[in-house]
Write a protein that holds these residues in place. Structure first.
Motif, PDB file in Angstrom:
ATOM      1  N   GLY A  78       0.863  -1.259  -0.041  1.00  0.00           N
ATOM      2  CA  GLY A  78       0.034   0.056  -0.110  1.00  0.00           C
ATOM      3  C   GLY A  78       0.902   1.019   0.057  1.00  0.00           C
ATOM      4  N   VAL A  79       0.415   2.339   0.305  1.00  0.00           N
ATOM      5  CA  VAL A  79       1.181   3.524   0.138  1.00  0.00           C
ATOM      6  C   VAL A  79       0.278   4.661   1.081  1.00  0.00           C
ATOM      7  N   ALA A  80       1.070   5.502   1.729  1.00  0.00           N
ATOM      8  CA  ALA A  80       0.365   6.451   2.693  1.00  0.00           C
ATOM      9  C   ALA A  80       0.814   7.986   1.999  1.00  0.00           C
TER      10      ALA A  80
ATOM     11  N   PRO B  26      -0.737  19.923  12.713  1.00  0.00           N
ATOM     12  CA  PRO B  26       0.677  20.413  12.067  1.00  0.00           C
ATOM     13  C   PRO B  26       0.820  19.551  10.849  1.00  0.00           C
ATOM     14  N   TYR B  27       0.309  18.541  10.553  1.00  0.00           N
ATOM     15  CA  TYR B  27       0.504  17.716   9.493  1.00  0.00           C
ATOM     16  C   TYR B  27      -0.971  17.540   8.876  1.00  0.00           C
ATOM     17  N   PHE B  28      -1.055  17.407   7.517  1.00  0.00           N
ATOM     18  CA  PHE B  28      -2.160  17.093   6.833  1.00  0.00           C
ATOM     19  C   PHE B  28      -2.670  15.354   7.374  1.00  0.00           C
ATOM     20  N   GLY B  29      -3.838  15.534   7.577  1.00  0.00           N
ATOM     21  CA  GLY B  29      -4.581  14.452   8.298  1.00  0.00           C
ATOM     22  C   GLY B  29      -4.251  13.682   9.530  1.00  0.00           C
ATOM     23  N   THR B  30      -3.717  14.756  10.525  1.00  0.00           N
ATOM     24  CA  THR B  30      -3.160  14.361  11.755  1.00  0.00           C
ATOM     25  C   THR B  30      -4.086  15.588  12.836  1.00  0.00           C
ATOM     26  N   LYS B  31      -4.740  15.033  13.577  1.00  0.00           N
ATOM     27  CA  LYS B  31      -5.298  15.785  14.765  1.00  0.00           C
ATOM     28  C   LYS B  31      -4.747  15.608  16.106  1.00  0.00           C
ATOM     29  N   LEU B  32      -4.158  16.601  16.758  1.00  0.00           N
ATOM     30  CA  LEU B  32      -3.634  16.703  18.227  1.00  0.00           C
ATOM     31  C   LEU B  32      -4.558  17.324  18.912  1.00  0.00           C
ATOM     32  N   LEU B  33      -4.624  17.265  20.152  1.00  0.00           N
ATOM     33  CA  LEU B  33      -5.203  17.995  21.212  1.00  0.00           C
ATOM     34  C   LEU B  33      -4.379  19.063  21.897  1.00  0.00           C
ATOM     35  N   LYS B  34      -4.576  20.286  21.916  1.00  0.00           N
ATOM     36  CA  LYS B  34      -4.045  21.304  22.717  1.00  0.00           C
ATOM     37  C   LYS B  34      -5.014  22.353  23.560  1.00  0.00           C
ATOM     38  N   GLN B  35      -4.343  23.168  24.065  1.00  0.00           N
ATOM     39  CA  GLN B  35      -5.272  23.892  24.992  1.00  0.00           C
ATOM     40  C   GLN B  35      -5.143  25.392  24.474  1.00  0.00           C
ATOM     41  N   VAL B  36      -6.256  25.918  24.508  1.00  0.00           N
ATOM     42  CA  VAL B  36      -6.542  27.426  24.071  1.00  0.00           C
ATOM     43  C   VAL B  36      -6.588  28.422  25.175  1.00  0.00           C
ATOM     44  N   VAL B  37      -5.859  29.525  25.300  1.00  0.00           N
ATOM     45  CA  VAL B  37      -6.356  30.521  26.415  1.00  0.00           C
ATOM     46  C   VAL B  37      -7.054  31.473  25.538  1.00  0.00           C
ATOM     47  N   ARG B  38      -8.249  31.856  26.155  1.00  0.00           N
ATOM     48  CA  ARG B  38      -9.261  32.663  25.573  1.00  0.00           C
ATOM     49  C   ARG B  38      -9.438  33.891  26.660  1.00  0.00           C
TER      50      ARG B  38
ATOM     51  N   LEU C  67      -0.379  11.951   3.046  1.00  0.00           N
ATOM     52  CA  LEU C  67      -1.193  12.868   3.963  1.00  0.00           C
ATOM     53  C   LEU C  67      -1.700  12.265   5.189  1.00  0.00           C
ATOM     54  N   ASN C  68      -0.530  11.296   5.773  1.00  0.00           N
ATOM     55  CA  ASN C  68      -0.644  10.375   6.634  1.00  0.00           C
ATOM     56  C   ASN C  68      -1.997   9.370   6.819  1.00  0.00           C
ATOM     57  N   ARG C  69      -2.347   9.216   5.624  1.00  0.00           N
ATOM     58  CA  ARG C  69      -3.509   8.231   5.389  1.00  0.00           C
ATOM     59  C   ARG C  69      -3.045   7.085   4.626  1.00  0.00           C
ATOM     60  N   PHE C  70      -2.991   5.888   5.099  1.00  0.00           N
ATOM     61  CA  PHE C  70      -2.649   4.759   4.518  1.00  0.00           C
ATOM     62  C   PHE C  70      -3.584   4.119   3.725  1.00  0.00           C
ATOM     63  N   ARG C  71      -3.182   3.470   2.473  1.00  0.00           N
ATOM     64  CA  ARG C  71      -4.353   2.829   1.665  1.00  0.00           C
ATOM     65  C   ARG C  71      -3.617   1.666   1.290  1.00  0.00           C
ATOM     66  N   ALA C  72      -4.265   0.292   1.740  1.00  0.00           N
ATOM     67  CA  ALA C  72      -3.663  -0.789   1.245  1.00  0.00           C
ATOM     68  C   ALA C  72      -4.152  -1.275   0.058  1.00  0.00           C
ATOM     69  N   PHE C  73      -3.378  -1.954  -1.161  1.00  0.00           N
ATOM     70  CA  PHE C  73      -3.782  -2.232  -2.305  1.00  0.00           C
ATOM     71  C   PHE C  73      -3.513  -3.541  -2.502  1.00  0.00           C
TER      72      PHE C  73
ATOM     73  N   TYR D 119      -4.749  12.978  -5.821  1.00  0.00           N
ATOM     74  CA  TYR D 119      -3.603  13.647  -6.585  1.00  0.00           C
ATOM     75  C   TYR D 119      -2.376  13.118  -6.401  1.00  0.00           C
ATOM     76  N   ASN D 120      -1.998  13.180  -4.970  1.00  0.00           N
ATOM     77  CA  ASN D 120      -0.395  12.554  -4.622  1.00  0.00           C
ATOM     78  C   ASN D 120      -0.471  11.178  -5.388  1.00  0.00           C
ATOM     79  N   LEU D 121      -1.346  10.371  -5.546  1.00  0.00           N
ATOM     80  CA  LEU D 121      -1.231   8.854  -6.231  1.00  0.00           C
ATOM     81  C   LEU D 121      -0.651   9.289  -7.628  1.00  0.00           C
ATOM     82  N   HIS D 122      -1.286  10.440  -8.239  1.00  0.00           N
ATOM     83  CA  HIS D 122      -0.807  10.606  -9.778  1.00  0.00           C
ATOM     84  C   HIS D 122       0.393  11.550  -9.790  1.00  0.00           C
ATOM     85  N   TYR D 123       0.926  12.088  -8.791  1.00  0.00           N
ATOM     86  CA  TYR D 123       1.934  13.051  -8.902  1.00  0.00           C
ATOM     87  C   TYR D 123       3.380  11.972  -9.291  1.00  0.00           C
ATOM     88  N   PHE D 124       3.571  10.946  -8.855  1.00  0.00           N
ATOM     89  CA  PHE D 124       4.546   9.926  -8.933  1.00  0.00           C
ATOM     90  C   PHE D 124       5.819  10.529  -8.023  1.00  0.00           C
ATOM     91  N   ASP D 125       5.766  11.219  -7.214  1.00  0.00           N
ATOM     92  CA  ASP D 125       6.855  11.571  -6.129  1.00  0.00           C
ATOM     93  C   ASP D 125       7.546  10.405  -5.474  1.00  0.00           C
TER      94      ASP D 125
END
Length: 498
Positions: A4-6, A463-475, A8-14, A32-38
């Motif tokens: 498979g390939v990952a 901070p990265y595509f496809g990644t969620k982290l928890l943080k604190q926000v002062v308001r 944007l931090n998302r893995f797809r098995a083929f 799109y990334n699949l067709h870029y051929f990076d």
């Protein structure tokens, strides 16, 4: 072993079967990334596998196939195939069918340039045609080289501002477009016939300014600030770009980097491990604001080389709640009014009525200090002709005073947000907000001005595509008739109160 390939931090098995080039269940940017051929340049992909993927793509993606034949994906794929085919070990084994496909893609791209999008897409179009023109020989190739050179010449003048910044004002896209300049310069050096000398000198000069700009806005850990549509892990690292330029034309970072990048609206307060980067740039370019966020007068801050106050970043380019959040005013370290947005954002890449910076300057302050002043007209959905003025005073060695004033007419709710990196937690103690790590070691203290309501909320960090982290926000919040003033000081632990 499951194949498979990952992206944007998302893995797809083929699995063991053929590549599923449609990948219908994945987001569009992933496809799109699949067709870029990076991945032709990834060290873990064997030469045999690269050949299989190229042959499979040609067989499964005839002209007009969705995603695969959109001009942006075609542009990136052309550049990646040319880079591979020009390697000495590949020159003798490139199949004629591959060359025919590459030529077809270049011819198709020349007829389908992205005039409807422009910006970094159009720059990629020009780069790809120039690559194809330098790789092939013949009348068609001469036409691609001429067209690509014209686009590059026009667009580097249009897209790179006098201070070196890319006009979309995204550090991530700045790095990507800078890489494009370096790639073109690199390929042209080893190609006959190459670029004309005037264009080559212009590309090098623009790249040099863009490298200086990048060096000036970096955080102490070497990462880009995440203003507008920016995430880590998409563009090459700044260190890689500096190394690339050093090998190409002996680039050296200057010792005295600019602190006020007026054309881009970026300002740096502090140096070394203690540093604040402020964004006071406009919605830009005015005709293509797709990567704009409501982040005017926002900032990122590092202490002891570690990020403390951060931008929210980018999760995806889908019509999602995360996309809406990442572009919103409350996702940035700035001020909001009545829960409305600085600019009228809609859709995934749209902006209607916009906030307009009307002041941005940096000047010396008492002693070794520095004073930034910025002001915007914004919040088009709020009645009262709202203006937000922010002053930030940096007092060495490590103290910042942030003073906000919202003017206009009427009674309003005014909020100011401070987004903390997930490594840190905040606690209200005796009227101050104490910022400490998980072991309880205090790194900073935030002192709100008297009369400001303070609360600590949960937030999300992308901070990265496809990644969620928890943080604190002062308001910080104030309610009442305008004008309203609110502010706070941030000082390094152990420093005197500001």
């Amino acid at each position: 072993m499951v194949e498979g390939v990952a992206f944007l931090n998302r893995f797809r098995a083929f699995g063991a079967g053929p590549m599923d080039w449609r990948a219908a269940a994945m987001p569009k940017l992933w496809r799109y990334n699949l067709h870029y051929f990076d991945y032709l340049h990834w060290p873990g992909v064997s030469e045999g596998r690269k050949a299989e993927l190229i042959a499979s793509w040609i067989a499964e993606n005839p002209p007009g196939t969705p995603d695969a034949w959109e001009p942006y994906t075609v542009s990136l794929r052309i550049a990646n195939w040319v880079r591979l085919f020009m390697q000495p070990k590949w020159r003798e084994q490139v199949a004629q069918g591959w060359l025919d496909s590459l030529a077809d893609q270049a011819a198709w791209l020349a007829r389908n340039l992205e005039y409807h999008i422009l910006a970094n897409h159009y720059l990629k179009n020009g780069k790809a045609l120039l690559f194809a023109g330098l790789f092939f020989r013949g009348r068609d190739a001469d036409g691609w080289l001429q067209l690509g050179s014209r686009i590059l010449r026009e667009q580097i003048r249009e897209q790179f501002l006098p201070d070196g910044g890319h006009y979309e004002l995204s550090p991530m896209y700045h790095a990507l477009c800078l890489e494009d300049l370096l790639d073109v310069w690199n390929l042209a050096q080893g190609s006959e016939p190459g670029l004309d000398q005037e264009l080559r000198r212009e590309i090098e000069g623009t790249a040099w300014r863009a490298l200086d700009f990048l060096a000036a806005i970096l955080m102490p850990n070497g990462d880009i600030p995440l203003f507008n549509d920016s995430a880590v892990g998409i563009a090459p690292t700044p260190a890689a770009l500096f190394g690339y330029a050093e090998r190409l034309f002996r680039y050296e970072r200057p010792d005295d980097l600019p602190r006020a990048l007026i054309d881009s609206g970026y300002f740096r307060l502090g140096d070394g491990p203690d540093r604040m980067i402020i964004d006071c740039g406009p919605v830009s370019p005015s005709y293509q604001p797709g990567h704009t966020h409501c982040d005017v007068l926002s900032y990122e801050l590092a202490l002891d080389g570690r990020p403390i106050v951060v931008d929210t970043g980018v999760y995806d380019y889908e019509p999602s709640a995360e996309r809406a959040l990442s572009r919103s005013t409350r996702a940035h370290n700035t001020v909001g009014v009545d829960g409305a947005e600085q600019s009228e954002i809609w859709g995934v890449f749209r902006v209607a009525r916009r906030a307009r910076p009307c002041l941005a300057e940096l000047a010396p302050h008492t002693g070794q200090g520095v004073r930034f002043v910025g002001e915007l007209e914004g919040f088009p959905l709020v009645t009262g002709c709202i203006r937000h003025r922010r002053e930030v005073i940096y007092e060495p060695p490590a103290a910042w005073r942030v003073e906000d004033r919202v003017s206009g007419s009427g009674r309003h709710d005014v909020d100011s947000w401070i987004h903390l990196h997930p490594d840190w937690s905040a606690e209200i103690k005796g009227g101050s907000i104490v910022v400490a790590d998980r072991a309880g070691t205090v790194i900073a203290v935030i002192d709100p001005q008297p009369g400001v309501a303070v609360c600590i909320e949960a937030g999300q960090y992308f901070p990265y595509f496809g990644t969620k982290l928890l943080k604190q926000v002062v308001r910080l919040s104030v309610r009442g008739p305008l004008p309203i003033a609110l502010g706070y000081a941030i000082r390094k632990a152990g420093a005197a109160a500001v």
